[in-house]
Design a protein around this motif. Structure first.
Motif, PDB file in Angstrom:
ATOM      1  N   SER A 258      -0.818   0.439   1.078  1.00 48.38           N
ATOM      2  CA  SER A 258      -1.809   0.247   2.131  1.00 48.38           C
ATOM      3  C   SER A 258      -1.094  -0.127   3.430  1.00 48.38           C
ATOM      4  O   SER A 258       0.036  -0.630   3.423  1.00 48.38           O
ATOM      5  CB  SER A 258      -2.801  -0.849   1.745  1.00 48.38           C
ATOM      6  OG  SER A 258      -2.175  -2.120   1.799  1.00 48.38           O
TER       7      SER A 258
ATOM      8  N   GLU B  23      -2.000  -5.652  -5.145  1.00 49.13           N
ATOM      9  CA  GLU B  23      -1.559  -4.298  -4.804  1.00 49.13           C
ATOM     10  C   GLU B  23      -0.134  -4.053  -5.288  1.00 49.13           C
ATOM     11  O   GLU B  23       0.168  -3.010  -5.875  1.00 49.13           O
ATOM     12  CB  GLU B  23      -1.655  -4.068  -3.300  1.00 49.13           C
ATOM     13  CG  GLU B  23      -1.242  -2.657  -2.901  1.00 49.13           C
ATOM     14  CD  GLU B  23      -1.360  -2.375  -1.410  1.00 49.13           C
ATOM     15  OE1 GLU B  23      -0.797  -1.357  -0.968  1.00 49.13           O
ATOM     16  OE2 GLU B  23      -2.008  -3.171  -0.703  1.00 49.13           O
TER      17      GLU B  23
ATOM     18  N   LEU C 101       1.705  -1.035  -7.644  1.00 43.34           N
ATOM     19  CA  LEU C 101       2.313  -0.051  -6.748  1.00 43.34           C
ATOM     20  C   LEU C 101       3.668   0.401  -7.273  1.00 43.34           C
ATOM     21  O   LEU C 101       4.611  -0.392  -7.367  1.00 43.34           O
ATOM     22  CB  LEU C 101       2.467  -0.644  -5.348  1.00 43.34           C
ATOM     23  CG  LEU C 101       3.080   0.269  -4.280  1.00 43.34           C
ATOM     24  CD1 LEU C 101       2.173   1.476  -4.026  1.00 43.34           C
ATOM     25  CD2 LEU C 101       3.317  -0.511  -2.984  1.00 43.34           C
TER      26      LEU C 101
ATOM     27  N   ARG D  10      -7.679  -2.514   3.103  1.00 46.38           N
ATOM     28  CA  ARG D  10      -6.681  -1.906   2.223  1.00 46.38           C
ATOM     29  C   ARG D  10      -7.037  -0.472   1.847  1.00 46.38           C
ATOM     30  O   ARG D  10      -6.253   0.196   1.168  1.00 46.38           O
ATOM     31  CB  ARG D  10      -6.499  -2.755   0.959  1.00 46.38           C
ATOM     32  CG  ARG D  10      -5.782  -4.018   1.288  1.00 46.38           C
ATOM     33  CD  ARG D  10      -5.402  -4.863   0.128  1.00 46.38           C
ATOM     34  NE  ARG D  10      -4.780  -6.048   0.682  1.00 46.38           N
ATOM     35  CZ  ARG D  10      -3.470  -6.173   0.901  1.00 46.38           C
ATOM     36  NH1 ARG D  10      -2.649  -5.203   0.576  1.00 46.38           N
ATOM     37  NH2 ARG D  10      -2.995  -7.273   1.446  1.00 46.38           N
TER      38      ARG D  10
END
Length: 648
Positions: free
Chosen positions: A122, A111, A115, A60
């Motif tokens: 990623s 993530e 985000l 990532r």
């Protein structure tokens, strides 16, 4: 041997481009009253959608180079047939944050929770989106349509003269019969250049470790030991991937300092890092992206390279030239973006009150080309009206170390590696601070104008829109390298991190125009700009993707297609009349069919993606959601044209 009924289509390469063709085939069949069976075969050793580059099992630390609001696999405009399923990445991101899907990993969920639309996903998360799109499409197959995935390579495509179709020979021993074949190959293995082969061979003889150009997720970074000096050639996007794996990837971490942008992070080492020495022609990494709400700055308007100018240039046909017809317009837009931003944010640097009015009048003059007299008038105006050191110097933006004066003796600009490192660190800090200022930074807005102009240029030059000598010597000869170093850089976070690594003594620089070679049993790199002896190491990394040149490909399929005469590279004539073999395939007008050895289009065979690099400029970037410019969704339009041709 597999027998098929109805119509059979083999798509070789099931990454984003190949998946786009499948999506368009499904969309068009869903809206048509066609009872014939349609068998779609996806051939790729990697999972469909994500493919090789975006596979979901990679680190990532590998980030996309566009924000979450940018990419899409599914068209949202410009199509006759609406999609049967799927959405843009950003809409998928929003939906998954509200209600996470069962296929998301714990890392995906973590993530996604952090985000934002303006964040940089990623690569494995983008791969998860692509895989989701494929699954969504497969759930909505129109009647009489089947999709079969072949997790292998295609080694050969052979004309079947009895049926008029093709036989696609797979690496696993199977053969597929097809009425049409789409080559959506993406990144393929490439042979090393002569200079790279020489380094590799000398490294083997000296028992050194040489890592050739590669997709970063394919590399075993544990080959590079802690504490050892590692030379890295190339400081584009892959450089940041290398640095990330050798620092954060080994347990190091970045901590906020509470200081201003440029000094916002400190690096805490794990003790497992090597000493990294980066080298490239310009001597500095690509400039970072500005922190913006949109891909193109809202405050930047293309006044000169506008729709009227585009229509006029297109009317010239193949007589248009980049330097004469296109660059003068974009240069004016870049100047206007820079100076209007400077006047708005730093009026103290404008010493004459009528500067913008005079500049506006000057920019309207001499629209065809930029002769020496016009450039002298521009320089005189800038000198008279601006504080020292604040004129827009595009050449210095592209090669910032060139502003450093020569040392006594006139041979070098830096008396030591430490002197060079301090200069590059200052550049990194300045660039990170400019990115944080976003639309209030004059340099970043000049770069924003270049980026917007690049989108217009992609449409202008496509499909033989400029002369061959201009394509070779101007667009790709000087402008491509210039604009990519300014507009194709990493997220601003990466520049902050790199500055922290330099301060921590983990990363150093070799200097501009470096020479890499093997001498006295070691790799060494020296720059003519630095007075100190060269860096030496047992380890060298090529921070480059494999070259996208069909003639130098190490792909068995491409080499067989060339040998069988089904495809050929495009040859152009340079300004001196010499033929030049270019990077991509020679193809017809859209829908792109390769030209065979005699120059005739090959019916039923189509090309999409990177191998179109000799008729399209900038083929690697993803399609853009809610695109402002036609080039933003060109790859989806091309996929639709291919689907329409296949289905008739």
């Amino acid at each position: 041997m597999e027998a098929t009924e109805g119509q059979a289509v083999v798509i070789v390469g099931a990454g984003p481009r190949g998946t786009s063709v499948m999506e368009r085939l499904l969309a068009r069949r869903a809206g048509a009253a066609d009872p014939r069976p349609l068998a779609i075969h996806l051939v790729d050793p990697h999972p469909p959608g994500a493919g090789h580059v975006w596979r979901t099992d990679q680190s990532r630390l590998y980030l996309m180079n566009t924000q979450a609001y940018f990419p899409t696999l599914i068209p949202d405009r410009g199509m006759d047939a609406p999609p049967v399923a799927g959405c843009s990445f950003n809409r998928w991101r929003e939906a998954q944050r509200r209600q996470p899907g069962a296929t998301l990993s714990a890392a995906d969920r973590d993530e996604l929770s952090a985000l934002a639309a303006t964040g940089f996903p990623s690569r494995p998360l983008y791969g998860r989106y692509l895989s989701w799109c494929v699954a969504a499409l497969l759930e909505k197959l129109p009647d009489a349509v089947t999709v079969t995935v072949h997790a292998t390579l295609a080694n050969r495509v052979v004309r079947d003269h009895d049926t008029g179709g093709y036989a696609v020979v797979l690496q696993d021993g199977d053969t597929l019969r097809a009425d049409a074949v789409v080559l959506a190959l993406g990144h393929v293995p490439s042979r090393l250049t002569p200079a790279q082969r020489e380094l590799r061979d000398e490294a083997r003889a000296a028992r050194l470790t040489y890592l050739p150009p590669a997709v970063p997720g394919d590399v075993d970074w544990e080959q590079l030991p802690a504490g050892e000096t590692v030379l890295v050639r190339g400081m584009g996007l892959n450089f940041f991937d290398v640095v990330g794996q050798l620092t954060e990837g080994r347990g190091g971490r970045f901590e906020p300092t509470g200081e201003a942008p440029g000094k916002a992070l400190a690096y805490v080492p794990s003790g497992r890092e090597p000493v990294i020495v980066g080298g490239s022609r310009r001597g500095t990494p690509y400039r970072a992206k500005a922190e913006l709400e949109h891909y193109y700055p809202a405050g930047v308007e293309l006044r000169f390279l506008d729709e009227d100018a585009v229509a006029s240039i297109r009317a010239l046909g193949a007589t248009a030239g980049f330097d004469h017809d296109i660059w003068p317009l974009l240069h004016r837009d870049t100047l206007w973006a820079y100076y209007t931003t400077l006047a708005r944010t730093r009026p103290d640097l404008i010493t004459e009150p009528g500067f913008l009015a005079e500049l506006d009048a000057l920019l309207a003059q001499g629209m065809a080309g930029e002769g020496p007299a016009w450039l002298l008038r521009l320089k005189a105006l800038e000198t008279r009206c601006l504080a020292d050191g604040h004129r827009l110097d595009l050449a210095a933006l592209a090669r910032p170390l060139s502003r450093h004066p020569l040392l006594p003796g006139g041979k070098h600009r830096f008396d030591s590696h430490a002197h060079l490192d301090r200069a590059v660190l200052a550049y990194l800090c300045e660039d990170a601070a400019g990115s944080a200022r976003g639309e209030d930074d004059a340099v970043k807005m000049a770069i924003g104008a270049l980026n917007a102009g690049r989108a217009v240029i992609k449409s202008l030059v496509a499909d033989r829109g400029i002369t061959q000598e201009s394509w070779l010597g101007e667009l790709r000869g000087w402008f491509e390298g210039f604009v990519e170093g300014l507009t194709s850089g990493p997220p601003a976070l990466r520049m902050e991190q790199l500055a922290a690594l330099v301060r921590a003594g983990v990363v150093h620089f070799a200097g501009p125009d470096p020479m890499f070679r093997v001498q006295l049993g070691l790799f060494q790199v020296a720059s003519p700009w630095v007075a100190e002896p060269p860096w030496r190491s047992r380890y060298l990394v090529e921070a480059l993707a494999p070259a996208n040149w069909v003639q130098d490909s190490d792909s068995k399929l491409l080499n067989n297609l060339l040998a069988d005469g089904l495809v050929r590279p495009r040859v152009m004539l340079a300004a001196d009349g010499e033929p030049v073999v270019t990077s991509g395939l020679d193809v017809s007008a859209p829908p792109y069919r390769p030209l065979n050895g005699t120059g005739a289009p090959v019916e039923g065979l189509y090309v999409l993606g990177l191998q179109l690099s000799s008729v399209q400029w900038g083929t690697a970037i993803a399609a853009q959601a809610d695109a402002e410019y036609r080039s933003g969704y060109r790859t989806l339009r091309d996929a639709d044209d291919i689907a329409a041709a296949i289905l008739g």
